[in-house]
Motif scaffolding. Structure first.
Motif, PDB file in Angstrom:
ATOM      1  N   ALA A 215       0.766  -1.123   0.193  1.00  0.00           N
ATOM      2  CA  ALA A 215       0.036  -0.078  -0.032  1.00  0.00           C
ATOM      3  C   ALA A 215       1.052   1.207  -0.020  1.00  0.00           C
ATOM      4  CB  ALA A 215      -0.959  -0.178   1.115  1.00  0.00           C
ATOM      5  N   GLU A 216       0.520   2.104  -0.753  1.00  0.00           N
ATOM      6  CA  GLU A 216       1.499   3.282  -0.848  1.00  0.00           C
ATOM      7  C   GLU A 216       0.922   4.570  -0.113  1.00  0.00           C
ATOM      8  OE1 GLU A 216       2.302   3.397  -5.226  1.00  0.00           O
ATOM      9  OE2 GLU A 216       4.020   2.097  -4.859  1.00  0.00           O
ATOM     10  N   SER A 217      -0.488   4.417   0.340  1.00  0.00           N
ATOM     11  CA  SER A 217      -0.880   5.606   1.059  1.00  0.00           C
ATOM     12  C   SER A 217      -1.973   4.896   1.898  1.00  0.00           C
ATOM     13  CB  SER A 217      -1.484   6.559   0.190  1.00  0.00           C
ATOM     14  OG  SER A 217      -2.608   6.165  -0.181  1.00  0.00           O
ATOM     15  N   ARG A 218      -2.396   5.617   3.035  1.00  0.00           N
ATOM     16  CA  ARG A 218      -3.561   5.075   3.526  1.00  0.00           C
ATOM     17  C   ARG A 218      -4.855   5.585   3.150  1.00  0.00           C
ATOM     18  NH1 ARG A 218      -0.072   6.671   7.993  1.00  0.00           N
ATOM     19  NH2 ARG A 218       0.414   4.645   8.948  1.00  0.00           N
ATOM     20  N   GLY A 219      -4.600   6.324   2.023  1.00  0.00           N
ATOM     21  CA  GLY A 219      -6.030   6.774   1.320  1.00  0.00           C
ATOM     22  C   GLY A 219      -6.486   5.538   0.541  1.00  0.00           C
ATOM     23  N   VAL A 220      -5.540   4.573   0.198  1.00  0.00           N
ATOM     24  CA  VAL A 220      -6.097   3.495  -0.581  1.00  0.00           C
ATOM     25  C   VAL A 220      -7.301   2.640   0.278  1.00  0.00           C
ATOM     26  CG1 VAL A 220      -4.276   1.831  -0.041  1.00  0.00           C
ATOM     27  CG2 VAL A 220      -5.433   1.620  -2.023  1.00  0.00           C
ATOM     28  N   PHE A 221      -6.854   2.714   1.750  1.00  0.00           N
ATOM     29  CA  PHE A 221      -7.643   1.775   2.570  1.00  0.00           C
ATOM     30  C   PHE A 221      -8.912   2.511   2.874  1.00  0.00           C
ATOM     31  CE2 PHE A 221      -3.295   0.779   4.514  1.00  0.00           C
ATOM     32  CZ  PHE A 221      -3.153  -0.526   3.743  1.00  0.00           C
ATOM     33  N   ALA A 222      -8.945   3.728   3.021  1.00  0.00           N
ATOM     34  CA  ALA A 222      -9.935   4.825   3.210  1.00  0.00           C
ATOM     35  C   ALA A 222     -10.908   4.721   2.066  1.00  0.00           C
ATOM     36  CB  ALA A 222      -9.239   5.976   3.448  1.00  0.00           C
ATOM     37  N   ALA A 223     -10.341   4.853   0.787  1.00  0.00           N
ATOM     38  CA  ALA A 223     -11.367   4.672  -0.216  1.00  0.00           C
ATOM     39  C   ALA A 223     -12.175   3.412  -0.239  1.00  0.00           C
ATOM     40  CB  ALA A 223     -10.473   4.909  -1.538  1.00  0.00           C
ATOM     41  N   GLY A 224     -11.533   2.221  -0.073  1.00  0.00           N
ATOM     42  CA  GLY A 224     -12.068   1.119   0.028  1.00  0.00           C
ATOM     43  C   GLY A 224     -13.410   1.023   0.879  1.00  0.00           C
ATOM     44  N   ALA A 225     -12.787   1.567   2.375  1.00  0.00           N
ATOM     45  CA  ALA A 225     -13.876   1.415   3.305  1.00  0.00           C
ATOM     46  C   ALA A 225     -14.998   2.409   2.976  1.00  0.00           C
ATOM     47  CB  ALA A 225     -13.226   2.065   4.761  1.00  0.00           C
ATOM     48  N   LEU A 226     -14.824   3.475   2.229  1.00  0.00           N
ATOM     49  CA  LEU A 226     -15.903   4.324   1.845  1.00  0.00           C
ATOM     50  C   LEU A 226     -16.669   3.684   0.642  1.00  0.00           C
ATOM     51  CD1 LEU A 226     -13.880   7.850   2.171  1.00  0.00           C
ATOM     52  CD2 LEU A 226     -15.659   7.006   3.653  1.00  0.00           C
ATOM     53  N   ASP A 227     -16.124   3.253  -0.002  1.00  0.00           N
ATOM     54  CA  ASP A 227     -16.647   2.194  -1.271  1.00  0.00           C
ATOM     55  C   ASP A 227     -17.700   1.241  -0.436  1.00  0.00           C
ATOM     56  OD1 ASP A 227     -15.553   3.857  -2.909  1.00  0.00           O
ATOM     57  OD2 ASP A 227     -14.157   2.081  -3.465  1.00  0.00           O
ATOM     58  N   ALA A 228     -17.243   0.664   0.521  1.00  0.00           N
ATOM     59  CA  ALA A 228     -17.976  -0.157   1.311  1.00  0.00           C
ATOM     60  C   ALA A 228     -19.128   0.232   2.111  1.00  0.00           C
ATOM     61  CB  ALA A 228     -17.128  -0.897   2.199  1.00  0.00           C
ATOM     62  N   ALA A 229     -18.903   1.636   2.684  1.00  0.00           N
ATOM     63  CA  ALA A 229     -19.899   2.195   3.204  1.00  0.00           C
ATOM     64  C   ALA A 229     -21.175   2.547   2.282  1.00  0.00           C
ATOM     65  CB  ALA A 229     -19.516   3.596   3.930  1.00  0.00           C
ATOM     66  N   ALA A 230     -20.995   3.202   0.991  1.00  0.00           N
ATOM     67  CA  ALA A 230     -21.825   3.268   0.290  1.00  0.00           C
ATOM     68  C   ALA A 230     -22.654   2.356  -0.209  1.00  0.00           C
ATOM     69  CB  ALA A 230     -21.058   4.183  -1.040  1.00  0.00           C
ATOM     70  N   TRP A 231     -21.892   1.146  -0.250  1.00  0.00           N
ATOM     71  CA  TRP A 231     -22.450  -0.064  -0.847  1.00  0.00           C
ATOM     72  C   TRP A 231     -23.449  -0.768   0.286  1.00  0.00           C
ATOM     73  CZ3 TRP A 231     -22.418  -5.223   0.664  1.00  0.00           C
ATOM     74  CH2 TRP A 231     -22.723  -6.184  -0.134  1.00  0.00           C
ATOM     75  N   LEU A 232     -23.056  -0.393   1.514  1.00  0.00           N
ATOM     76  CA  LEU A 232     -23.680  -1.234   2.671  1.00  0.00           C
ATOM     77  C   LEU A 232     -24.964  -0.445   2.876  1.00  0.00           C
ATOM     78  CD1 LEU A 232     -22.846  -3.711   4.499  1.00  0.00           C
ATOM     79  CD2 LEU A 232     -22.003  -1.971   6.078  1.00  0.00           C
ATOM     80  N   ALA A 233     -24.919   0.869   2.769  1.00  0.00           N
ATOM     81  CA  ALA A 233     -26.055   1.623   3.272  1.00  0.00           C
ATOM     82  C   ALA A 233     -27.319   1.347   2.607  1.00  0.00           C
ATOM     83  CB  ALA A 233     -25.911   2.976   3.002  1.00  0.00           C
ATOM     84  N   GLY A 234     -28.487   1.187   3.401  1.00  0.00           N
ATOM     85  CA  GLY A 234     -29.728   0.607   2.864  1.00  0.00           C
ATOM     86  C   GLY A 234     -29.943  -0.932   2.765  1.00  0.00           C
ATOM     87  N   ARG A 235     -28.916  -1.730   3.128  1.00  0.00           N
ATOM     88  CA  ARG A 235     -28.978  -3.282   2.834  1.00  0.00           C
ATOM     89  C   ARG A 235     -29.552  -3.634   4.040  1.00  0.00           C
ATOM     90  NH1 ARG A 235     -26.405  -5.157  -1.709  1.00  0.00           N
ATOM     91  NH2 ARG A 235     -25.452  -3.656  -2.850  1.00  0.00           N
ATOM     92  N   GLU A 236     -29.915  -4.979   3.885  1.00  0.00           N
ATOM     93  CA  GLU A 236     -30.608  -5.778   4.920  1.00  0.00           C
ATOM     94  C   GLU A 236     -29.517  -5.998   6.235  1.00  0.00           C
ATOM     95  OE1 GLU A 236     -33.590  -8.597   4.299  1.00  0.00           O
ATOM     96  OE2 GLU A 236     -33.999  -6.366   3.479  1.00  0.00           O
ATOM     97  N   ALA A 237     -29.972  -6.157   7.463  1.00  0.00           N
ATOM     98  CA  ALA A 237     -29.112  -6.869   8.193  1.00  0.00           C
ATOM     99  C   ALA A 237     -28.098  -8.061   7.715  1.00  0.00           C
ATOM    100  CB  ALA A 237     -29.774  -6.834   9.413  1.00  0.00           C
ATOM    101  N   GLY A 238     -27.009  -7.955   8.291  1.00  0.00           N
ATOM    102  CA  GLY A 238     -26.317  -9.372   7.944  1.00  0.00           C
ATOM    103  C   GLY A 238     -24.650  -9.101   8.092  1.00  0.00           C
ATOM    104  N   TRP A 239     -24.118 -10.151   7.613  1.00  0.00           N
ATOM    105  CA  TRP A 239     -22.759  -9.993   7.586  1.00  0.00           C
ATOM    106  C   TRP A 239     -22.007  -9.956   6.242  1.00  0.00           C
ATOM    107  CZ3 TRP A 239     -19.210  -9.149  11.274  1.00  0.00           C
ATOM    108  CH2 TRP A 239     -17.740  -9.775  11.136  1.00  0.00           C
ATOM    109  N   TYR A 240     -21.242  -8.979   5.779  1.00  0.00           N
ATOM    110  CA  TYR A 240     -20.972  -8.858   4.551  1.00  0.00           C
ATOM    111  C   TYR A 240     -19.557  -8.779   4.191  1.00  0.00           C
ATOM    112  CZ  TYR A 240     -26.060  -7.501   3.550  1.00  0.00           C
ATOM    113  OH  TYR A 240     -27.091  -7.269   3.645  1.00  0.00           O
ATOM    114  N   ASP A 241     -19.088  -9.268   3.115  1.00  0.00           N
ATOM    115  CA  ASP A 241     -17.454  -9.292   2.766  1.00  0.00           C
ATOM    116  C   ASP A 241     -17.224  -8.145   1.716  1.00  0.00           C
ATOM    117  OD1 ASP A 241     -15.520 -11.555   3.410  1.00  0.00           O
ATOM    118  OD2 ASP A 241     -15.141 -10.697   1.258  1.00  0.00           O
ATOM    119  N   PHE A 242     -15.986  -7.798   1.867  1.00  0.00           N
ATOM    120  CA  PHE A 242     -15.678  -6.701   1.103  1.00  0.00           C
ATOM    121  C   PHE A 242     -15.501  -7.189  -0.626  1.00  0.00           C
ATOM    122  CE2 PHE A 242     -11.945  -4.028  -0.564  1.00  0.00           C
ATOM    123  CZ  PHE A 242     -12.728  -2.740  -0.715  1.00  0.00           C
TER     124      PHE A 242
END
Ligand SMILES: NC(=O)C1=CN([C@@H]2O[C@H](COP(=O)(O)OP(=O)(O)OC[C@H]3O[C@@H](n4cnc5c(N)ncnc54)[C@H](OP(=O)(O)O)[C@@H]3O)[C@@H](O)[C@H]2O)C=CC1
Ligand SMILES: O=C(O)C1=N[C@H](C(=O)O)C[C@H](O)C1
Length: 250
Positions: A215-242
């Motif tokens: 990894a060349e910056s922490r931005g790469v982890f942050a971007a993935g986590a934010l993509d995950a947040a946008a994807w997760l919003a409004g979904r059913e309860a449950g355990w999800y994988d990246f």
């Protein structure tokens, strides 16, 4: 999107705040120390009053478990990047996922998901090869081996287990010790501000294959986590994988 960010002054909390702001998202920072943030003691009311679309947590296991429990209470989806959970803490995260969507990943870099798949394939194909894993991180990292290293070790071990070969994880070596066939060596380095490197080496048959991610910056982890947040919003309860986020993007 409106996102609540816990551990807002941390290395990752800071990167997540910056990444969310860059996307034009509304950020609700939560921190024990930052003056422009709400205290973790107020998290329940922040979630209930401000109704964020998701919470993103990169803190420490005990604080992540509390944050995710608050999400379960308030009905807010939770994205967790923290590593180093013990079994009881992992169980607590799973329990919360009965009430709200929870997505935990030890590494939100997209390349690491590919690395894990490649490691599993190599372990399946390169039967009898010696395997050694090395991970390198900044001097401030608390847990060892990294969460990613543990995930990659699982990827090495699952094809071995499927063909009846068990594995022994050997953490560093010193003194007289001949390498056993079942061993997988695990090596941890901590230095400077290295963002995160993982290398899995396969050696045998007069050849060496190394699979490496850096990894060349922490931005790469942050971007993935934010993509995950946008994807997760409004979904059913449950355990999800990246990997589900990545497959939907592909
Ligand atoms: N999944 C991924 O892709 C990645 C995961 N990580 C993981 O994220 C976690 C955080 O990493 P990093 O940001 O480098 O860590 P930092 O130590 O820089 O930040 C952690 C923050 O958590 C908050 N915190 C809450 N409770 C506690 C507590 N009891 N003790 C200490 N801090 C607390 C603090 O923020 P405040 O004072 O503002 O409340 C602190 O600054 C680690 O587990 C790391 O392995 C890291 C990078 C990528
Ligand atoms: O603490 C870090 O910095 C990192 N931690 C994660 C881990 O434990 O695997 C992911 C990344 O390598 C950075």
């Amino acid at each position: 999107m409106r996102v609540c960010v816990t551990g807002a002054t941390g290395r990752m909390g800071d990167a997540v705040r910056a990444g969310a702001t860059e996307r034009g998202w509304d950020v609700l920072p939560v921190s024990r120390t930052a003056e422009d943030a709400r205290s973790p003691a107020d998290l329940a009311s922040v979630l209930a009053d401000e109704r964020p679309d998701a919470l993103v947590d990169f803190t420490v296991p005990e604080s992540s478990v509390e944050a995710v429990a608050a999400c379960a209470e308030a009905g807010v989806p939770a994205v967790v990047g923290t590593t180093g959970f013990d079994d009881a803490e992992t169980e607590a995260l799973h329990e919360a996922s009965e009430a709200v969507p929870v997505l935990h990943a030890p590494n939100f870099a997209r390349g690491v998901a590919t690395l894990a798949a490649l490691v599993e394939e190599a372990s399946e194909t390169l039967v009898g090869y010696d395997v050694e894993l090395t991970e390198t991180h900044h001097r401030g990292k608390r847990d060892a081996p990294s969460g990613t290293a543990n995930r990659l070790l699982d990827a090495v071990e699952s094809p071995r287990a499927a063909r009846g070969d068990d594995t022994e994880r050997v953490h560093g070596r010193e003194g007289e010790h001949l390498r056993g066939e079942r061993e997988v060596g695990v090596h941890v380095r901590r230095a400077g501000d290295i963002r995160g490197e993982h290398e899995v080496l396969f050696a045998g048959n007069d050849e060496v294959l190394t699979l490496t991610h850096r990894a060349e910056s922490r931005g790469v982890f942050a971007a993935g986590a934010l993509d995950a947040a946008a994807w997760l919003a409004g979904r059913e309860a449950g355990w999800y994988d990246f990997s589900e986020v990545l497959h939907d993007d592909a």
